[in-house]
Design a protein around this motif. Structure first.
Motif, PDB file in Angstrom:
ATOM      1  N   LEU A  60      43.680  46.885  44.850  1.00 28.45           N
ATOM      2  CA  LEU A  60      44.905  47.033  44.058  1.00 28.45           C
ATOM      3  C   LEU A  60      46.054  46.142  44.545  1.00 28.45           C
ATOM      4  CD1 LEU A  60      45.016  50.858  43.244  1.00 28.45           C
ATOM      5  CD2 LEU A  60      44.180  48.972  41.837  1.00 28.45           C
ATOM      6  N   PRO A  61      46.196  45.886  45.863  1.00 27.04           N
ATOM      7  CA  PRO A  61      47.284  44.989  46.296  1.00 27.04           C
ATOM      8  C   PRO A  61      47.119  43.545  45.813  1.00 27.04           C
ATOM      9  CG  PRO A  61      46.552  46.366  48.120  1.00 27.04           C
ATOM     10  CD  PRO A  61      45.544  46.527  47.017  1.00 27.04           C
ATOM     11  N   VAL A  62      45.888  43.168  45.386  1.00 30.53           N
ATOM     12  CA  VAL A  62      45.646  41.787  44.955  1.00 30.53           C
ATOM     13  C   VAL A  62      44.872  41.767  43.638  1.00 30.53           C
ATOM     14  CG1 VAL A  62      45.745  40.766  47.261  1.00 30.53           C
ATOM     15  CG2 VAL A  62      43.579  41.709  46.431  1.00 30.53           C
ATOM     16  N   LEU A  63      45.088  42.764  42.791  1.00 35.22           N
ATOM     17  CA  LEU A  63      44.238  42.944  41.617  1.00 35.22           C
ATOM     18  C   LEU A  63      44.205  41.721  40.712  1.00 35.22           C
ATOM     19  CD1 LEU A  63      42.399  44.689  39.935  1.00 35.22           C
ATOM     20  CD2 LEU A  63      44.420  45.757  38.902  1.00 35.22           C
ATOM     21  N   ASP A  64      45.346  41.092  40.479  1.00 36.19           N
ATOM     22  CA  ASP A  64      45.363  39.938  39.571  1.00 36.19           C
ATOM     23  C   ASP A  64      44.629  38.741  40.164  1.00 36.19           C
ATOM     24  OD1 ASP A  64      46.764  41.309  37.635  1.00 36.19           O
ATOM     25  OD2 ASP A  64      48.729  40.601  38.302  1.00 36.19           O
ATOM     26  N   ALA A  65      44.563  38.670  41.491  1.00 36.30           N
ATOM     27  CA  ALA A  65      43.921  37.531  42.157  1.00 36.30           C
ATOM     28  C   ALA A  65      42.447  37.768  42.446  1.00 36.30           C
ATOM     29  CB  ALA A  65      44.641  37.223  43.462  1.00 36.30           C
ATOM     30  N   ALA A  66      42.005  39.035  42.392  1.00 36.56           N
ATOM     31  CA  ALA A  66      40.637  39.374  42.782  1.00 36.56           C
ATOM     32  C   ALA A  66      39.675  39.182  41.623  1.00 36.56           C
ATOM     33  CB  ALA A  66      40.575  40.814  43.271  1.00 36.56           C
TER      34      ALA A  66
ATOM     35  N   ASP B 282      47.168  53.788  33.959  1.00 38.36           N
ATOM     36  CA  ASP B 282      47.354  52.506  33.266  1.00 38.36           C
ATOM     37  C   ASP B 282      45.972  52.013  32.831  1.00 38.36           C
ATOM     38  OD1 ASP B 282      47.639  49.758  32.604  1.00 38.36           O
ATOM     39  OD2 ASP B 282      49.431  49.613  33.851  1.00 38.36           O
ATOM     40  N   ALA B 283      45.723  52.001  31.533  1.00 32.26           N
ATOM     41  CA  ALA B 283      44.402  51.622  31.014  1.00 32.26           C
ATOM     42  C   ALA B 283      44.038  50.191  31.373  1.00 32.26           C
ATOM     43  CB  ALA B 283      44.371  51.808  29.496  1.00 32.26           C
ATOM     44  N   ASP B 284      45.041  49.289  31.425  1.00 32.83           N
ATOM     45  CA  ASP B 284      44.752  47.896  31.767  1.00 32.83           C
ATOM     46  C   ASP B 284      44.295  47.768  33.217  1.00 32.83           C
ATOM     47  OD1 ASP B 284      45.383  47.015  29.232  1.00 32.83           O
ATOM     48  OD2 ASP B 284      47.459  46.522  29.722  1.00 32.83           O
ATOM     49  N   VAL B 285      44.965  48.475  34.107  1.00 34.01           N
ATOM     50  CA  VAL B 285      44.569  48.445  35.516  1.00 34.01           C
ATOM     51  C   VAL B 285      43.165  49.008  35.677  1.00 34.01           C
ATOM     52  CG1 VAL B 285      45.045  49.410  37.803  1.00 34.01           C
ATOM     53  CG2 VAL B 285      46.927  48.543  36.400  1.00 34.01           C
TER      54      VAL B 285
ATOM     55  N   VAL C 101      39.873  46.810  37.158  1.00 35.33           N
ATOM     56  CA  VAL C 101      39.104  47.208  38.338  1.00 35.33           C
ATOM     57  C   VAL C 101      37.631  47.369  37.985  1.00 35.33           C
ATOM     58  CG1 VAL C 101      38.724  49.013  40.043  1.00 35.33           C
ATOM     59  CG2 VAL C 101      41.053  48.267  39.516  1.00 35.33           C
ATOM     60  N   ARG C 102      37.367  48.064  36.905  1.00 38.44           N
ATOM     61  CA  ARG C 102      35.970  48.314  36.539  1.00 38.44           C
ATOM     62  C   ARG C 102      35.230  47.032  36.169  1.00 38.44           C
ATOM     63  NH1 ARG C 102      35.596  53.936  33.001  1.00 38.44           N
ATOM     64  NH2 ARG C 102      36.506  55.320  34.586  1.00 38.44           N
ATOM     65  N   ALA C 103      35.975  46.007  35.746  1.00 36.00           N
ATOM     66  CA  ALA C 103      35.347  44.741  35.365  1.00 36.00           C
ATOM     67  C   ALA C 103      35.039  43.848  36.560  1.00 36.00           C
ATOM     68  CB  ALA C 103      36.239  43.988  34.387  1.00 36.00           C
ATOM     69  N   LEU C 104      35.513  44.204  37.744  1.00 35.29           N
ATOM     70  CA  LEU C 104      35.261  43.382  38.925  1.00 35.29           C
ATOM     71  C   LEU C 104      33.764  43.310  39.219  1.00 35.29           C
ATOM     72  CD1 LEU C 104      38.059  44.682  41.322  1.00 35.29           C
ATOM     73  CD2 LEU C 104      38.002  42.466  40.175  1.00 35.29           C
ATOM     74  N   THR C 105      33.326  42.137  39.666  1.00 34.18           N
ATOM     75  CA  THR C 105      31.932  41.969  40.084  1.00 34.18           C
ATOM     76  C   THR C 105      31.735  42.596  41.463  1.00 34.18           C
ATOM     77  OG1 THR C 105      31.711  39.905  38.845  1.00 34.18           O
ATOM     78  CG2 THR C 105      30.140  40.284  40.621  1.00 34.18           C
ATOM     79  N   VAL C 106      30.705  43.386  41.594  1.00 33.31           N
ATOM     80  CA  VAL C 106      30.350  43.964  42.901  1.00 33.31           C
ATOM     81  C   VAL C 106      29.139  43.219  43.437  1.00 33.31           C
ATOM     82  CG1 VAL C 106      29.637  46.018  44.162  1.00 33.31           C
ATOM     83  CG2 VAL C 106      31.252  46.225  42.261  1.00 33.31           C
ATOM     84  N   LEU C 107      29.346  42.440  44.505  1.00 36.02           N
ATOM     85  CA  LEU C 107      28.253  41.729  45.155  1.00 36.02           C
ATOM     86  C   LEU C 107      27.590  42.616  46.197  1.00 36.02           C
ATOM     87  CD1 LEU C 107      29.686  38.125  45.798  1.00 36.02           C
ATOM     88  CD2 LEU C 107      28.436  38.981  43.817  1.00 36.02           C
ATOM     89  N   SER C 108      26.349  42.320  46.483  1.00 32.93           N
ATOM     90  CA  SER C 108      25.594  43.075  47.483  1.00 32.93           C
ATOM     91  C   SER C 108      26.119  42.791  48.882  1.00 32.93           C
ATOM     92  CB  SER C 108      24.124  42.669  47.417  1.00 32.93           C
ATOM     93  OG  SER C 108      23.963  41.363  47.960  1.00 32.93           O
TER      94      SER C 108
END
Length: 476
Positions: free
Chosen positions: A139-145, A189-192, A196-203
């Protein structure tokens, strides 16, 4: 990053096996876990299907596949040196890990100032739990992550535990918690929540590819691997060992290389016993690495690394830039083509004359095609204080119709053309062990000439004499 000797790996494997045996004797549940792990390790290793090298892909998709690992947290004191270098390099994606206010500020600044997105390595060693990776680390870097990656190379760190569990159970537990934290995240916040849910989770990653089977089926979107070539060719064991190993993770959904590369310490013990290569050779290898991984279907390739330590591929300790820096920056300048995605059109190219010449065909939105060519040869004997090796092959490129050709050699000649053959349908090219880029634009009034039937876009041997490799003084 850690790359131990084979002997050290063997000793650690023995200690790990002894620990597991003790757990079997103590707890029945542990016995069940071990049986599951062995079953996974013995499961069939996936077979890698390499895309057809003749497939035309968007030019910008190559640039999008290029990434760099950065020691942003460990070298926070050098941020004022690293940040402008990253901006000038032109790479859009970095991979790094860390925590704390300064680290988060730097990640956000790189995004705001240079448009760089970050893959965040999440590891208990940075104080994270799997459950709080989103709230404390994302969350502290959500736009950059752009995603999160699981724990780093725990298979060679027997002393590590997560909530009392060692490798591999501790890593699997952390990864499960992190996956749930990302994909199940809720927010007013629906956008937030959606971001987050759209982030790629790598192994998680392993240093020893044989250890990947112990994490088979771990919960993730894409598998991460640390496919170091050990000073060998950029594609060394890529499709025979590294990718099949990684594809055991995430149920074969895809592969990203979050660490791989070369260093310039020219001793056998340098580069954690892999052996370094010259600056000149690593500039050649850097571009070939990106193209080989793209050609093999690796979704993104983060070269290790941009910092000022022993493994820095791009900068010297004083911050001056190595040849690899200019090579990558020039290639990004030539091939970047952001904008609306356009499906490339068919373009049958035949490259003949040498079976060790590789190629990739790209297309820009303006309709021009870009043919990348390189000879897959050793450019420096790793670990030796010796000499650079320059290898060339003479090939013939047959185009489907007459095109205006312009040749670039971005590794050392930048973005200035080195040759302008003009309107041609057959092009004779001397291909070195560095990447050449041939821009092919429509020639007004040109018509197609029938071409003998050959395998589309494949390199075939035609009997043309090819020069032998020659050694030259180290010019790095």
């Amino acid at each position: 990053m850690s790359h131990p000797s084979p002997a050290l790996l063997t000793r650690r494997r023995r200690r790990r096996r002894a620990l597991l045996a003790a757990l079997v004797a103590l707890v029945v549940v542990a016995a069940v876990t071990i049986v599951v792990a062995v079953t996974r390790k013995d499961a069939p290793v996936p077979v890698v299907v390499v895309p057809d090298p003749g497939d035309v892909r968007a030019s910008d998709s190559l640039v999008e596949s290029m990434g760099v690992a950065v020691q942003l947290y460990q070298q926070a004191s050098k941020y004022d040196l690293l940040a402008p270098a990253l901006g000038d390099l032109g790479i859009r994606h970095i991979r790094t890990g860390g925590s704390g206010a300064a680290f988060f500020r730097h990640v956000n600044e790189l995004h705001d100032n240079y448009g760089i997105s970050t893959m965040l390595v999440m590891d208990p060693r940075e104080g994270y739990t799997g459950r709080d990776t989103v709230t404390r680390g994302v969350l502290p870097v959500l736009d950059a992550a752009e995603g999160v990656e699981g724990p780093n190379e725990w298979d060679i760190n027997d002393e590590l535990e997560y909530e009392g569990e060692p490798w591999p159970e501790g890593v699997r537990t952390f990864q499960d918690e992190m996956f749930d934290a990302v994909k199940g995240f809720t927010d007013d916040d629906a956008d937030v929540q959606a971001k987050v849910r759209a982030l790629t989770v790598l192994s998680p990653t392993v240093a020893d590819p044989d250890a990947a089977g112990q994490l088979a089926g771990v919960r993730c979107d894409v598998a991460a691997m640390h496919s170091y070539p050990g000073g060998d060719l950029p594609d060394a064991e890529l499709t025979s060992k590294w990718m099949p190993s990684a594809l055991q993770l995430c149920d074969g959904k895809g592969v990203v290389s979050t660490e791989s590369g070369y260093c310039n310490t020219l001793t056998p013990s340098g580069c954690t016993n892999q052996g370094g290569v010259s600056e000149r050779a690593s500039a050649k290898y850097a571009l070939r690495h990106y193209f080989e991984y793209f050609r093999a279907g690796v979704e993104r390739d983060y070269l290790y690394n941009l910092s000022t330590d022993e493994w820095d591929l791009f900068l010297r300790p004083d911050g001056t830039r190595k040849p690899a820096f200019a090579a990558v920056a020039s290639t990004v300048d030539l091939l970047a083509d952001p904008g609306a995605v356009v499906n490339p059109t068919r373009f049958d190219v035949t490259v003949s004359g040498a079976d060790d010449v590789r190629h990739v065909v790209l297309q820009k939105r303006d309709g021009s095609y870009w043919l990348a060519l390189w000879t897959n040869a050793i450019s420096y004997p790793a670990g030796e204080e010796c000499c650079d090796v320059e290898t060339t092959r003479d090939v013939t490129v047959q185009l489907p119709r007459t095109m205006n050709a312009t040749v670039y050699a971005p590794t050392f000649a930048g973005t200035t053309p080195v040759e302008r053959p003009g309107a041609v349908q057959t092009l004779a090219v001397t291909v070195p062990d560095e990447v050449l880029l041939v821009r092919l634009a429509e020639a007004p009034g040109a018509t197609s000439t029938p071409v003998p039937t050959t395998p589309s876009a494949s390199a075939t041997t035609s009997g043309t004499a090819t020069p032998e490799p020659t050694a030259t003084p180290d010019a790095s």
